[in-house]
Every structure is written in structure tokens, then in C-alpha cells.
Design a protein around this motif. Structure first.
Motif, PDB file in Angstrom:
ATOM      1  N   GLY A  11      91.974  27.146   5.784  1.00 28.47           N
ATOM      2  CA  GLY A  11      90.532  26.953   5.609  1.00 28.47           C
ATOM      3  C   GLY A  11      89.731  27.483   6.781  1.00 28.47           C
ATOM      4  O   GLY A  11      88.681  28.107   6.596  1.00 28.47           O
ATOM      5  N   ALA A  12      90.222  27.253   7.986  1.00 27.06           N
ATOM      6  CA  ALA A  12      89.514  27.719   9.180  1.00 27.06           C
ATOM      7  C   ALA A  12      89.519  29.245   9.279  1.00 27.06           C
ATOM      8  O   ALA A  12      88.508  29.853   9.643  1.00 27.06           O
ATOM      9  CB  ALA A  12      90.137  27.094  10.426  1.00 27.06           C
ATOM     10  N   VAL A  13      90.647  29.876   8.961  1.00 29.85           N
ATOM     11  CA  VAL A  13      90.733  31.340   8.988  1.00 29.85           C
ATOM     12  C   VAL A  13      89.775  31.938   7.954  1.00 29.85           C
ATOM     13  O   VAL A  13      89.004  32.862   8.261  1.00 29.85           O
ATOM     14  CB  VAL A  13      92.186  31.815   8.740  1.00 29.85           C
ATOM     15  N   TYR A  14      89.790  31.411   6.766  1.00 27.02           N
ATOM     16  CA  TYR A  14      88.908  31.894   5.705  1.00 27.02           C
ATOM     17  C   TYR A  14      87.443  31.781   6.130  1.00 27.02           C
ATOM     18  O   TYR A  14      86.671  32.743   6.021  1.00 27.02           O
ATOM     19  CB  TYR A  14      89.171  31.099   4.423  1.00 27.02           C
ATOM     20  N   ASP A  33      90.366  34.213  -0.729  1.00 27.11           N
ATOM     21  CA  ASP A  33      91.545  33.373  -0.580  1.00 27.11           C
ATOM     22  C   ASP A  33      92.382  33.511  -1.856  1.00 27.11           C
ATOM     23  O   ASP A  33      93.595  33.576  -1.802  1.00 27.11           O
ATOM     24  CB  ASP A  33      91.120  31.936  -0.347  1.00 27.11           C
ATOM     25  N   ALA A  34      91.712  33.570  -2.967  1.00 30.82           N
ATOM     26  CA  ALA A  34      92.348  33.836  -4.264  1.00 30.82           C
ATOM     27  C   ALA A  34      91.663  35.062  -4.835  1.00 30.82           C
ATOM     28  O   ALA A  34      90.444  35.094  -4.986  1.00 30.82           O
ATOM     29  CB  ALA A  34      92.166  32.641  -5.195  1.00 30.82           C
ATOM     30  N   MET A  35      92.429  36.081  -5.127  1.00 30.76           N
ATOM     31  CA  MET A  35      91.863  37.338  -5.602  1.00 30.76           C
ATOM     32  C   MET A  35      91.266  37.183  -6.996  1.00 30.76           C
ATOM     33  O   MET A  35      91.842  36.507  -7.846  1.00 30.76           O
ATOM     34  CB  MET A  35      92.937  38.425  -5.633  1.00 30.76           C
ATOM     35  N   PRO A  36      90.120  37.817  -7.216  1.00 29.51           N
ATOM     36  CA  PRO A  36      89.573  37.831  -8.574  1.00 29.51           C
ATOM     37  C   PRO A  36      90.469  38.666  -9.494  1.00 29.51           C
ATOM     38  O   PRO A  36      91.294  39.456  -9.017  1.00 29.51           O
ATOM     39  CB  PRO A  36      88.201  38.493  -8.392  1.00 29.51           C
ATOM     40  N   SER A  46      91.843  39.956   1.944  1.00 33.24           N
ATOM     41  CA  SER A  46      92.541  38.939   1.182  1.00 33.24           C
ATOM     42  C   SER A  46      93.522  38.209   2.095  1.00 33.24           C
ATOM     43  O   SER A  46      94.278  38.849   2.830  1.00 33.24           O
ATOM     44  CB  SER A  46      93.298  39.593   0.022  1.00 33.24           C
ATOM     45  N   LEU A  47      93.492  36.885   2.048  1.00 32.24           N
ATOM     46  CA  LEU A  47      94.492  36.113   2.779  1.00 32.24           C
ATOM     47  C   LEU A  47      95.803  36.226   2.026  1.00 32.24           C
ATOM     48  O   LEU A  47      95.842  36.148   0.802  1.00 32.24           O
ATOM     49  CB  LEU A  47      94.079  34.647   2.896  1.00 32.24           C
ATOM     50  N   GLY A  48      96.882  36.419   2.779  1.00 33.68           N
ATOM     51  CA  GLY A  48      98.163  36.679   2.146  1.00 33.68           C
ATOM     52  C   GLY A  48      99.231  35.675   2.504  1.00 33.68           C
ATOM     53  O   GLY A  48      98.941  34.517   2.787  1.00 33.68           O
ATOM     54  N   PRO A  49     100.466  36.133   2.544  1.00 36.60           N
ATOM     55  CA  PRO A  49     101.606  35.251   2.785  1.00 36.60           C
ATOM     56  C   PRO A  49     101.550  34.572   4.153  1.00 36.60           C
ATOM     57  O   PRO A  49     100.913  35.074   5.083  1.00 36.60           O
ATOM     58  CB  PRO A  49     102.818  36.188   2.726  1.00 36.60           C
ATOM     59  N   GLU A  96      90.814  36.507  16.796  1.00 39.71           N
ATOM     60  CA  GLU A  96      91.388  36.308  18.126  1.00 39.71           C
ATOM     61  C   GLU A  96      90.440  35.591  19.074  1.00 39.71           C
ATOM     62  O   GLU A  96      90.882  34.968  20.024  1.00 39.71           O
ATOM     63  CB  GLU A  96      91.854  37.639  18.702  1.00 39.71           C
ATOM     64  N   GLY A  97      89.149  35.640  18.810  1.00 39.52           N
ATOM     65  CA  GLY A  97      88.195  34.959  19.678  1.00 39.52           C
ATOM     66  C   GLY A  97      87.687  33.643  19.132  1.00 39.52           C
ATOM     67  O   GLY A  97      86.803  33.025  19.717  1.00 39.52           O
ATOM     68  N   ALA A  98      88.221  33.205  18.013  1.00 36.31           N
ATOM     69  CA  ALA A  98      87.675  32.038  17.317  1.00 36.31           C
ATOM     70  C   ALA A  98      88.108  30.719  17.949  1.00 36.31           C
ATOM     71  O   ALA A  98      89.234  30.580  18.419  1.00 36.31           O
ATOM     72  CB  ALA A  98      88.119  32.062  15.863  1.00 36.31           C
ATOM     73  N   GLN A  99      87.197  29.786  17.934  1.00 37.13           N
ATOM     74  CA  GLN A  99      87.480  28.393  18.269  1.00 37.13           C
ATOM     75  C   GLN A  99      87.502  27.641  16.944  1.00 37.13           C
ATOM     76  O   GLN A  99      86.467  27.339  16.377  1.00 37.13           O
ATOM     77  CB  GLN A  99      86.396  27.830  19.185  1.00 37.13           C
ATOM     78  N   MET A 100      88.684  27.361  16.442  1.00 30.31           N
ATOM     79  CA  MET A 100      88.817  26.758  15.120  1.00 30.31           C
ATOM     80  C   MET A 100      89.095  25.271  15.215  1.00 30.31           C
ATOM     81  O   MET A 100      89.928  24.841  16.006  1.00 30.31           O
ATOM     82  CB  MET A 100      89.947  27.427  14.346  1.00 30.31           C
TER      83      MET A 100
END
Length: 139
Positions: A11-14, A33-36, A46-49, A96-100
């Protein structure tokens, strides 16, 4: 070892990718997150494996999550890899710079492990797979 940190990480990455202004300038809201059913036109993400491995030692427990973010473009982006690589670079910078925030766990680190650029489909489509590693402190 619990897999519960994976839900928070995904969820945070998305959200991080959706909210990044530089990435949005390149792909708009085309982060999935889920492809149409029908692939979108233009460049999209697209988020993957994902693979998770737990590590336990005297200092506590961490979970190592290796996950893939794919940057893709269909045949209408026939100018080559440039647009896909620009979006991939923006995604790297954003993550890489995110504060999640991960709920009850803490993100100890997140970095790019490897990338792979290639032609797919009939050779006219472009794809960059970015593999990231997130280390999550479960203590």
C-alpha cells in the motif's frame, strides 16, 4: 515470521508512486496494483511479484521484501526506450527517498537491487523491471 508487513508495504509503495509529482508528469495516474483488462496507452507502471524472507537474530526480527515495479509502454510509444527509462528513473527516485508509514512495523531501508530493460510482445513494446529490496524492522 508474519507476512502482515507485506500488505502495509504494498500500500505504501503504491501510494508513493501515485503521489510523486515527477512520476505523475510522465505517466499521469497510470500506476496499477491490479492491471485493467485492456492495457492502457502510453507509459504505465504496474506492481509485480514479491518475495519475502524473514531473518531472526539476537537483535530481533526483520523481513526482507524483494518486489518488482514494472514500467511498460505499448507499440504507440515506438520511439524506443527513452520514455520508459525516464519513468523508471522517476520511480526509483520516488521510492528510494520515501519515508513510508508501515503501521506497527518500521521501514529500515529501501533500495534498487537490479533492473532489466527489454523489448516484449512483437518487439515494439518496451519494458523495464525494477527490483527493489525493502527491509522492515518487525520489532
Amino acid at each position: 515470521m508474519s507476512y502482515h508487513a507485506s500488505v502495509a508495504l504494498q500500500g505504501a509503495v503504491y501510494q508513493c508512486l501515485r503521489d510523486d509529482p515527477a512520476l505523475s508528469a510522465l505517466v499521469g495516474d497510470a500506476v496499477f496494483d491490479a492491471m485493467p483488462i485492456e492495457p492502457p496507452s502510453g507509459v504505465y507502471l504496474s506492481l509485480g511479484p514479491e518475495a519475502m524472507r524473514g531473518v531472526h537474530d539476537s537483535a530481533g526480527s526483520v523481513a526482507r521484501h524483494d518486489f518488482v515495479v514494472s514500467v511498460l509502454a505499448g507499440t504507440e510509444e515506438g520511439a524506443g526506450f527513452r520514455a520508459v527509462k525516464e519513468a523508471a528513473a522517476a520511480a526509483c527516485t520516488a521510492l528510494e527517498g520515501a519515508q513510508m508509514e508501515l503501521g506497527q512495523t518500521r521501514l529500515a531501508g529501501l533500495w534498487l537491487v537490479k533492473s532489466r530493460a527489454r523489448r516484449v510482445g512483437n518487439g515494439a513494446e518496451r519494458r523495464v523491471d525494477l527490483t527493489f529490496r525493502a527491509v522492515i524492522d518487525l520489532n
